[in-house]
Design a protein around this motif. Sequence first.
Motif, mmCIF file in Angstrom:
data_model
loop_
_atom_site.group_PDB
_atom_site.id
_atom_site.type_symbol
_atom_site.label_atom_id
_atom_site.label_comp_id
_atom_site.label_asym_id
_atom_site.label_seq_id
_atom_site.Cartn_x
_atom_site.Cartn_y
_atom_site.Cartn_z
ATOM 1 N N ASP A 114 -4.723 40.494 21.037
ATOM 2 C CA ASP A 114 -3.500 39.915 20.475
ATOM 3 C C ASP A 114 -3.088 38.607 21.149
ATOM 4 N N SER A 128 -3.128 34.645 21.904
ATOM 5 C CA SER A 128 -3.362 33.492 21.042
ATOM 6 C C SER A 128 -4.671 32.810 21.421
ATOM 7 N N VAL A 178 -5.229 34.470 16.594
ATOM 8 C CA VAL A 178 -5.327 35.304 17.795
ATOM 9 C C VAL A 178 -6.788 35.620 18.067
ATOM 10 N N ASP A 238 -8.419 38.285 18.207
ATOM 11 C CA ASP A 238 -9.036 39.275 17.315
ATOM 12 C C ASP A 238 -9.667 38.623 16.079
#
Length: 225
Positions: free
Chosen positions: A119, A121, A162, A164
Amino acid sequence: MFRLVEQEMAQLVEVLPQERYELVHLPGALRIGLRELDRQARERLDIARPVIVYCADELCDLSPRAAARLEQLGFRQVYDYVPGKADWLAAGLPREGELASIPLSGDVADRDVPVCTVDQSIDEALARLDETGRRVCVVTDAEQVVIGLLRHEDAAALTGGVVDDVLQPGPTTVRADQPLVPLLERMARSGTAVVPVTDPEGHLLGLLEREDIERVVARREAVAG
């Protein structure tokens, strides 16, 4: 168990054959085989202190049998280290024996590894990579379990999202007890440049770069030659 070992409160006993003990064993461990327990236990062990017995791995039945016999012999604080020597070495913990000086993956791995979370950035992760001059950030969860890898070029190609969004999930990992030469060969064949080193529970121990392994292997070959 680890607290008992670190504080030197417990006595370590390996129950594997003598030749396997001599190759590599846990620091300070005694070697007492099952057949010698009745004769040597009271001579070599302090009955008032905890005793931790271990063998090869969780499939080995020597340590539970030794623990059972020690309890019958009057030892009241007996612990079976079920995962055994394989677990200890795979976690990159100290070792003794004839092979202890041979460098393994855990010895060479860089422990100061940039870490990021899913999560986080991308801009923040990229700034961390630029700050450290590293090409890869290891993505972990809150418990330091390896989730993926974030490469600098992937992060630089996408801003505003992000980690992910661009991580490479499910990277190949290696244990800390992996020999370097066959690992280097596998990495060369697959074109792998970096690989995380984890303990048996998947927690990050460090990061191996193929270039670093090549330097270590080349140095050892030069000394041997």
